[in-house]
Design a protein around this motif. Structure first.
Motif, PDB file in Angstrom:
ATOM      1  N   GLU A 410      10.902 -20.220 -51.536  1.00  0.00           N
ATOM      2  CA  GLU A 410      10.194 -19.926 -52.780  1.00  0.00           C
ATOM      3  C   GLU A 410       9.001 -19.000 -52.535  1.00  0.00           C
ATOM      4  OE1 GLU A 410      10.312 -22.008 -56.320  1.00  0.00           O
ATOM      5  OE2 GLU A 410      12.249 -21.241 -55.660  1.00  0.00           O
ATOM      6  N   ARG A 411       8.263 -19.251 -51.457  1.00  0.00           N
ATOM      7  CA  ARG A 411       7.111 -18.406 -51.141  1.00  0.00           C
ATOM      8  C   ARG A 411       7.558 -16.976 -50.845  1.00  0.00           C
ATOM      9  NH1 ARG A 411       5.126 -23.052 -48.393  1.00  0.00           N
ATOM     10  NH2 ARG A 411       5.938 -22.270 -46.402  1.00  0.00           N
ATOM     11  N   ARG A 412       8.649 -16.829 -50.117  1.00  0.00           N
ATOM     12  CA  ARG A 412       9.169 -15.490 -49.818  1.00  0.00           C
ATOM     13  C   ARG A 412       9.588 -14.771 -51.105  1.00  0.00           C
ATOM     14  NH1 ARG A 412      13.822 -15.276 -45.630  1.00  0.00           N
ATOM     15  NH2 ARG A 412      13.500 -13.059 -46.062  1.00  0.00           N
ATOM     16  N   MET A 413      10.265 -15.487 -51.989  1.00  0.00           N
ATOM     17  CA  MET A 413      10.675 -14.885 -53.252  1.00  0.00           C
ATOM     18  C   MET A 413       9.464 -14.448 -54.060  1.00  0.00           C
ATOM     19  SD  MET A 413      13.812 -17.460 -54.290  1.00  0.00           S
ATOM     20  CE  MET A 413      13.512 -17.233 -56.006  1.00  0.00           C
ATOM     21  N   ALA A 414       8.448 -15.288 -54.110  1.00  0.00           N
ATOM     22  CA  ALA A 414       7.242 -14.959 -54.875  1.00  0.00           C
ATOM     23  C   ALA A 414       6.544 -13.725 -54.299  1.00  0.00           C
ATOM     24  CB  ALA A 414       6.291 -16.155 -54.890  1.00  0.00           C
ATOM     25  N   LYS A 415       6.482 -13.624 -52.983  1.00  0.00           N
ATOM     26  CA  LYS A 415       5.833 -12.477 -52.349  1.00  0.00           C
ATOM     27  C   LYS A 415       6.614 -11.192 -52.606  1.00  0.00           C
ATOM     28  CE  LYS A 415       3.463 -15.040 -48.675  1.00  0.00           C
ATOM     29  NZ  LYS A 415       3.392 -15.273 -47.211  1.00  0.00           N
ATOM     30  N   ARG A 416       7.935 -11.248 -52.501  1.00  0.00           N
ATOM     31  CA  ARG A 416       8.753 -10.049 -52.761  1.00  0.00           C
ATOM     32  C   ARG A 416       8.580  -9.583 -54.190  1.00  0.00           C
ATOM     33  NH1 ARG A 416      12.913 -12.749 -49.784  1.00  0.00           N
ATOM     34  NH2 ARG A 416      13.969 -13.272 -51.741  1.00  0.00           N
ATOM     35  N   ARG A 417       8.571 -10.552 -55.109  1.00  0.00           N
ATOM     36  CA  ARG A 417       8.435 -10.204 -56.513  1.00  0.00           C
ATOM     37  C   ARG A 417       7.056  -9.602 -56.787  1.00  0.00           C
ATOM     38  NH1 ARG A 417       6.461 -12.528 -61.200  1.00  0.00           N
ATOM     39  NH2 ARG A 417       7.649 -11.960 -63.073  1.00  0.00           N
ATOM     40  N   ALA A 418       6.018 -10.219 -56.237  1.00  0.00           N
ATOM     41  CA  ALA A 418       4.657  -9.706 -56.456  1.00  0.00           C
ATOM     42  C   ALA A 418       4.503  -8.303 -55.904  1.00  0.00           C
ATOM     43  CB  ALA A 418       3.647 -10.654 -55.785  1.00  0.00           C
ATOM     44  N   LYS A 419       5.102  -8.026 -54.740  1.00  0.00           N
ATOM     45  CA  LYS A 419       5.038  -6.684 -54.157  1.00  0.00           C
ATOM     46  C   LYS A 419       5.715  -5.671 -55.073  1.00  0.00           C
ATOM     47  CE  LYS A 419       6.355  -4.037 -50.051  1.00  0.00           C
ATOM     48  NZ  LYS A 419       7.033  -4.082 -48.722  1.00  0.00           N
ATOM     49  N   LEU A 420       6.873  -6.033 -55.616  1.00  0.00           N
ATOM     50  CA  LEU A 420       7.595  -5.129 -56.504  1.00  0.00           C
ATOM     51  C   LEU A 420       6.798  -4.846 -57.763  1.00  0.00           C
ATOM     52  CD1 LEU A 420      10.305  -3.625 -56.907  1.00  0.00           C
ATOM     53  CD2 LEU A 420      11.124  -5.642 -58.122  1.00  0.00           C
ATOM     54  N   LEU A 421       6.148  -5.862 -58.323  1.00  0.00           N
ATOM     55  CA  LEU A 421       5.371  -5.673 -59.538  1.00  0.00           C
ATOM     56  C   LEU A 421       4.160  -4.766 -59.311  1.00  0.00           C
ATOM     57  CD1 LEU A 421       5.429  -9.296 -61.044  1.00  0.00           C
ATOM     58  CD2 LEU A 421       6.650  -7.289 -61.891  1.00  0.00           C
TER      59      LEU A 421
END
Length: 423
Positions: A410-421
């Protein structure tokens, strides 16, 4: 009395092929752009071909700024229409119903997604520091959000989904508006029950206007919050009457919030009748109360495992549809149950626990109970991933191991998403 295999015609004219409904479970299978993916299509094809008559998706979010968890599908001008169509096509492949659940988390938005979520009031959640203090919604925020529900419903219809469900339970945004604990407003959106229900009823009206009279609209509503001073069963009865007058097609009854996990069978010591504890059909007694004041078609979710209990609930006349969730994570094919060849669905939560006694799911400490229920939920998330990736569920894995792996993912998914945004 109806049998499990009997169809049901809803007020809008839509026909449910049988009386079993897959209740919404958050999947976490979206990509970093919050779009649907082939894994969602594969997952729902398995559930459709497994015989459940009505499938309700995990909550699809209406605003990219605020998610229930990383991996939520969002419809907010972020594209992905072809993937939504693939999901809808796969999820209706057995001539069954596929309804998109539409939601906004309100204050139940994890810090790793947003440090300051929007909510009716600035009342936060005391739950292991997972959630930030919310910002009260302005009139413009409220009007914008209601329109977002309608926009997502229209997108669901255009993609090929056969209905939608408005999530007004489990402590999410609409449930927060209904609760006098979470909603301390003194304007037209707070105070009296009529005002606290205004957001829900205006959302229903906006969604109906967006999808037309022949498209199924369901609402998921708490029978009660099971918190002193919160949304009560008496409140629920009155709101159910208003929803009937608004001509929704199916009311799914559940209960509780993140802080009071009645939806998982933990109703604590407050406001929970002994007859509804530690057995199947947690909310049947509450459904009987709703049936006494309205003839709106009713589904109950919470605790059903055995075929006999499901049929007895139908025989009681208190409900029309049986909602099932977690058992479908480890058994996608329920045709043996429908055919009378299987007496009961899996009941893994009976053995899932982080420890014995005080450390277990029946601990006297509410936070320990919450941690156990959260870990069990994460265990089921991994079964959903197995199904979505074409494997048989790996039910042998230990709870602590799965919880740690899931939290890392979940933390990895959140970080990837935040970077993309940010890009």
């Amino acid at each position: 009395m109806p049998a499990l295999n009997d169809p049901l015609e809803l007020p809008c004219g839509v026909i449910l092929p049988n009386r079993l409904l897959k209740s919404a479970m958050t999947e976490g299978l979206a990509n970093s752009k919050d779009q649907a993916t082939p894994r969602l299509a594969a997952l729902y094809k398995r559930w459709a071909e497994g015989g459940t008559g009505t499938l309700v998706t995990g909550n699809v979010m209406v605003d990219r700024r605020f998610l229930e968890r990383p991996g939520n599908v969002v419809i907010d001008g972020n594209g992905g229409e072809a993937a939504l169509q693939d999901w809808a096509s796969a999820g209706t492949s057995a001539n069954n119903q596929l309804w998109m659940q539409i939601n906004h988390p309100g204050r139940q938005c994890q810090r790793q997604v947003s440090a300051q979520p929007l909510a009716p009031s600035d009342v936060g959640i005391d739950l292991i520091g997972m959630f930030g203090r919310p910002k009260p919604m302005s009139e413009a925020d409220i009007r914008d959000t209601i329109q977002r529900y309608a926009n997502v419903a229209a997108s669901a219809k255009a993609a090929g989904f056969t209905g939608v469900q408005i999530h007004a339970a489990h402590g999410y945004l609409i449930s927060q508006f209904l609760s006098p604990i979470a909603n301390t407003r003194d304007d037209q959106w707070g105070g009296s029950l009529e005002n606290r229900a205004r957001f829900l009823l205006e959302t229903v009206a906006a969604v109906r206007a967006a999808v037309g009279p022949r498209f199924a609209i369901s609402v998921k509503l708490n029978s009660a919050d099971f918190s002193k001073g919160g949304f009560s069963h008496e409140d629920s009865l009155r709101v159910a009457q208003w929803l009937s007058e608004a001509r929704i097609d199916l009311l799914e009854v559940s209960g509780g919030t993140y802080e009071k996990l009645a939806l998982m069978g933990d109703q604590g010591d407050e406001d929970a009748p002994d007859t509804s504890r530690h057995r199947e059909a947690y909310f049947l007694k509450y459904a009987q109360g709703i049936r006494n004041v309205t003839q709106i078609p009713l589904a109950i979710t919470g605790g059903f495992r055995s075929r006999d209990a499901m049929q007895q609930a139908l025989d009681s006349g208190a409900l029309d549809v049986i909602g099932v969730g977690r058992p479908l994570c480890s058994q996608a094919d329920i045709r043996p149950l429908l055919a009378g060849e299987q007496s009961s669905l899996p009941n893994w939560e009976a053995v899932l626990q982080l420890g014995a006694g005080w450390l277990g799911p029946k601990s006297s400490n509410q936070k320990i109970r919450t941690l156990n229920f959260g870990a069990a939920t994460q265990w089921y998330y991994r079964q959903i991933i197995d199904l979505a990736e074409g494997r048989e569920p790996t039910t042998h894995k230990g709870l602590l191991r799965v919880m740690m792996k899931h939290m890392y993912s979940e933390r990895r998914m959140a970080k990837r998403r935040a970077k993309l945004l940010r890009e």
